[in-house]
Design a protein around this motif. Sequence first.
Motif, short mmCIF file in Angstrom:
data_model
loop_
_atom_site.label_atom_id
_atom_site.label_comp_id
_atom_site.label_asym_id
_atom_site.label_seq_id
_atom_site.Cartn_x
_atom_site.Cartn_y
_atom_site.Cartn_z
N LEU A 12 15.93 -19.52 19.48
CA LEU A 12 16.20 -18.82 20.73
C LEU A 12 17.40 -19.43 21.44
CD1 LEU A 12 15.34 -16.62 22.66
CD2 LEU A 12 13.78 -18.24 23.71
N ARG A 13 17.45 -20.76 21.49
CA ARG A 13 18.56 -21.44 22.15
C ARG A 13 19.87 -21.13 21.44
NH1 ARG A 13 17.36 -27.24 23.51
NH2 ARG A 13 16.37 -26.18 25.19
N PHE A 14 19.85 -21.17 20.09
CA PHE A 14 21.08 -20.87 19.35
C PHE A 14 21.50 -19.43 19.58
CE2 PHE A 14 23.42 -19.20 15.80
CZ PHE A 14 24.51 -20.04 15.83
N LEU A 15 20.52 -18.53 19.56
CA LEU A 15 20.83 -17.13 19.75
C LEU A 15 21.51 -16.91 21.09
CD1 LEU A 15 20.74 -14.22 18.93
CD2 LEU A 15 18.45 -14.10 19.82
N ALA A 16 21.02 -17.58 22.12
CA ALA A 16 21.62 -17.43 23.45
C ALA A 16 23.06 -17.89 23.43
CB ALA A 16 20.82 -18.23 24.47
N VAL A 17 23.31 -19.00 22.79
CA VAL A 17 24.68 -19.52 22.70
C VAL A 17 25.54 -18.58 21.86
CG1 VAL A 17 26.08 -21.39 21.79
CG2 VAL A 17 24.01 -21.91 23.06
N ALA A 18 25.01 -18.15 20.73
CA ALA A 18 25.75 -17.26 19.86
C ALA A 18 26.00 -15.92 20.54
CB ALA A 18 25.00 -17.06 18.55
N ALA A 19 25.02 -15.43 21.25
CA ALA A 19 25.18 -14.15 21.92
C ALA A 19 26.30 -14.24 22.95
CB ALA A 19 23.88 -13.72 22.56
N GLY A 20 26.38 -15.33 23.64
CA GLY A 20 27.45 -15.52 24.63
C GLY A 20 28.80 -15.53 23.98
N ALA A 21 28.88 -16.14 22.83
CA ALA A 21 30.15 -16.23 22.13
C ALA A 21 30.60 -14.87 21.65
CB ALA A 21 30.04 -17.20 20.97
N VAL A 22 29.71 -14.09 21.15
CA VAL A 22 30.07 -12.78 20.64
C VAL A 22 30.46 -11.84 21.78
CG1 VAL A 22 29.22 -10.74 19.44
CG2 VAL A 22 28.64 -12.98 18.60
N ALA A 23 29.86 -12.00 22.93
CA ALA A 23 30.15 -11.12 24.06
C ALA A 23 31.61 -11.18 24.46
CB ALA A 23 29.27 -11.48 25.24
N VAL A 78 19.95 -13.25 14.54
CA VAL A 78 19.62 -13.66 15.90
C VAL A 78 20.65 -13.18 16.92
CG1 VAL A 78 18.19 -15.63 15.25
CG2 VAL A 78 20.64 -15.95 15.53
N ALA A 79 21.84 -12.81 16.45
CA ALA A 79 22.88 -12.32 17.35
C ALA A 79 23.85 -11.47 16.56
CB ALA A 79 23.61 -13.47 18.03
N GLU A 80 24.46 -10.51 17.24
CA GLU A 80 25.47 -9.69 16.60
C GLU A 80 26.42 -9.16 17.65
OE1 GLU A 80 22.73 -5.67 16.33
OE2 GLU A 80 23.03 -6.88 14.54
N GLY A 81 27.65 -8.96 17.24
CA GLY A 81 28.65 -8.45 18.16
C GLY A 81 30.01 -8.42 17.51
N PHE A 96 25.46 -9.86 21.39
CA PHE A 96 24.16 -9.59 21.97
C PHE A 96 23.14 -10.50 21.31
CE2 PHE A 96 20.18 -7.24 22.45
CZ PHE A 96 20.21 -7.00 23.82
N SER A 97 22.42 -11.27 22.12
CA SER A 97 21.36 -12.14 21.62
C SER A 97 20.12 -11.29 21.39
CB SER A 97 21.06 -13.24 22.64
OG SER A 97 19.85 -13.88 22.30
#
Length: 135
Positions: A12-23, A78-81, A96-97
């Motif tokens: 979940l923590r990684f997804l949040a970080v990854a989601a922010g990066a993709v955004a 866990v994330a895509e964008g 998006f996380s």
Amino acid sequence: MRARGSGPARALRFLAVAAGAVALAGCTIAAPGGGGSVRAPSSAGIIDGAWGDTGGVATASLTNGRFVSVANDTGNRVAEGTYVYTSRESVALDYFSLLRQTRIRANCVLANPTTLNCTNDSGQQFQLVRSAAVS
């Protein structure tokens, strides 16, 4: 950033970080002097490839403007964008996380051939390291 804990909390923590990066990938930056957007030439691709978080929780793939992150333990997405080059050695991620159901943006700069230094839209800094296993 090193994730703490294990299992779903780490993912979940990684997804949040990854989601922010993709955004941030869908964004461009203004060129100096207000001359419009900066886009890397089509030959640029120095950041394309597989990157892992420093905690070993997930691996992100940056390929042809698409960002996808999967959990290393389950293989689940866990994330895509998307991402866009803002210079030859930097990208803006917009993703998006899937875990947090949150859109995240981040700017990443290539610190050296194997390290991306990133800052998400909340100011949180994290690093991604080039994965030798997947390219």
